[in-house]
Enzyme design. Structure first.
Site, PDB file in Angstrom:
ATOM      1  N   ARG A  22       0.846  -1.284  -0.283  1.00 43.28           N
ATOM      2  CA  ARG A  22       0.003  -0.011  -0.037  1.00 43.28           C
ATOM      3  C   ARG A  22       0.751   1.250   0.097  1.00 43.28           C
ATOM      4  NH1 ARG A  22      -4.576  -1.836   4.470  1.00 43.28           N
ATOM      5  NH2 ARG A  22      -5.944  -2.323   3.473  1.00 43.28           N
ATOM      6  N   GLU A  34      -0.948  -8.941  -5.552  1.00 39.22           N
ATOM      7  CA  GLU A  34      -1.577  -9.077  -5.884  1.00 39.22           C
ATOM      8  C   GLU A  34      -1.895 -10.557  -6.351  1.00 39.22           C
ATOM      9  OE1 GLU A  34      -4.364  -7.960  -5.505  1.00 39.22           O
ATOM     10  OE2 GLU A  34      -4.234  -5.660  -5.015  1.00 39.22           O
ATOM     11  N   GLN A  39      -6.852 -15.708  -1.820  1.00 36.75           N
ATOM     12  CA  GLN A  39      -7.413 -16.793  -1.171  1.00 36.75           C
ATOM     13  C   GLN A  39      -5.503 -17.512  -0.429  1.00 36.75           C
ATOM     14  OE1 GLN A  39     -10.016 -18.828  -1.745  1.00 36.75           O
ATOM     15  NE2 GLN A  39     -10.052 -17.329  -3.589  1.00 36.75           N
ATOM     16  N   THR A  40      -5.261 -16.183   0.164  1.00 35.39           N
ATOM     17  CA  THR A  40      -4.495 -16.430   1.421  1.00 35.39           C
ATOM     18  C   THR A  40      -4.522 -15.387   2.501  1.00 35.39           C
ATOM     19  OG1 THR A  40      -2.813 -16.931  -0.163  1.00 35.39           O
ATOM     20  CG2 THR A  40      -2.000 -15.980   1.701  1.00 35.39           C
ATOM     21  N   TYR A 117      -9.421  -7.963 -12.257  1.00 32.75           N
ATOM     22  CA  TYR A 117      -9.057  -7.240 -10.541  1.00 32.75           C
ATOM     23  C   TYR A 117      -7.557  -7.124 -10.948  1.00 32.75           C
ATOM     24  CZ  TYR A 117      -8.309  -6.497  -5.590  1.00 32.75           C
ATOM     25  OH  TYR A 117      -8.379  -6.066  -4.584  1.00 32.75           O
ATOM     26  N   ASP A 135     -13.596  -6.317  -5.795  1.00 31.47           N
ATOM     27  CA  ASP A 135     -12.783  -7.683  -5.158  1.00 31.47           C
ATOM     28  C   ASP A 135     -14.831  -8.010  -4.077  1.00 31.47           C
ATOM     29  OD1 ASP A 135     -13.145  -6.234  -2.329  1.00 31.47           O
ATOM     30  OD2 ASP A 135     -11.046  -7.027  -2.911  1.00 31.47           O
TER      31      ASP A 135
END
Length: 148
Positions: A22, A34, A39-40, A117, A135
Site C-alpha cells: 500500500r 496481487e 485465497q491467502t 481485478y 473484489d
C-alpha cells in the site's frame, strides 16, 4: 464528497492495516502482492511477499531467476500455476516491454495470469488510472449498505 464516501474513507483511515504494497506505486510490487494474496491470509501472504521482494527486488531479477528458485520460494503457498505465470509474465515484460511494466489496462490484462481485478489494481494503484478495483469484500460491503 457525499456522506457515504466520507464515512467509508473515515473508517478506512481509522482501521487500515499498514501493508508494504500500500506504500508503493511500483507496479511490479503491486502485481506481486496481487498474485500472492488471493485465497491467502494476509499474514501468510506477507511472509511470501517479503521473501520475493527481497530475493527479486525488480521485475528484471525475477525474469532472470531460475524457475526452480522461483518455485522453491513459492513452496507452501499453493496455487503453483500463479508462480509459473508470475515468472513467465516477468520474462514477457522484460522481452516485450523492455522491462517496463505496461501502464494501460488492456495490455496489462493481456498478460498471462492477470485478470480484470489484478489489471485494475495495477493500473489504478501504480499509474493512477481510473479503474475500479472491486473484489468480494467490496461487493459484500455494498450489498450490506444498500440491502442488496
Amino acid at each position: 464528497m457525499p456522506p457515504f464516501s466520507q464515512k467509508i474513507i473515515h473508517w478506512y483511515n481509522q482501521n487500515k492495516r499498514e501493508l508494504p504494497w500500500r506504500n508503493t506505486q511500483n507496479p511490479y510490487l503491486i502485481w506481486l502482492s496481487e498474485i500472492i494474496l488471493p485465497q491467502t491470509r494476509v499474514d501468510q501472504g506477507m511472509e511470501y511477499y517479503i521473501k520475493f521482494a527481497k530475493e527479486f527486488p525488480t521485475i528484471q531479477h525475477l525474469a532472470k531467476a531460475d524457475n526452480e528458485k522461483v518455485m522453491k520460494l513459492w513452496q507452501g503457498l499453493g496455487y503453483y500455476s500463479r508462480a509459473r505465470n508470475l515468472h513467465f509474465t516477468a520474462q514477457t515484460i522484460v522481452k516485450e516491454h523492455k522491462g517496463n511494466f505496461p501502464n494501460d489496462y488492456t495490455t496489462v490484462l493481456s498478460l498471462k495470469g492477470i485478470g480484470e481485478y489484478t489489471a485494475a489494481a495495477i493500473v489504478s494503484f501504480a499509474f493512477n488510472k481510473p479503474y475500479a478495483v472491486v473484489d468480494g469484500n467490496v461487493y459484500r460491503l455494498l450489498s450490506r449498505v444498500f440491502g442488496i
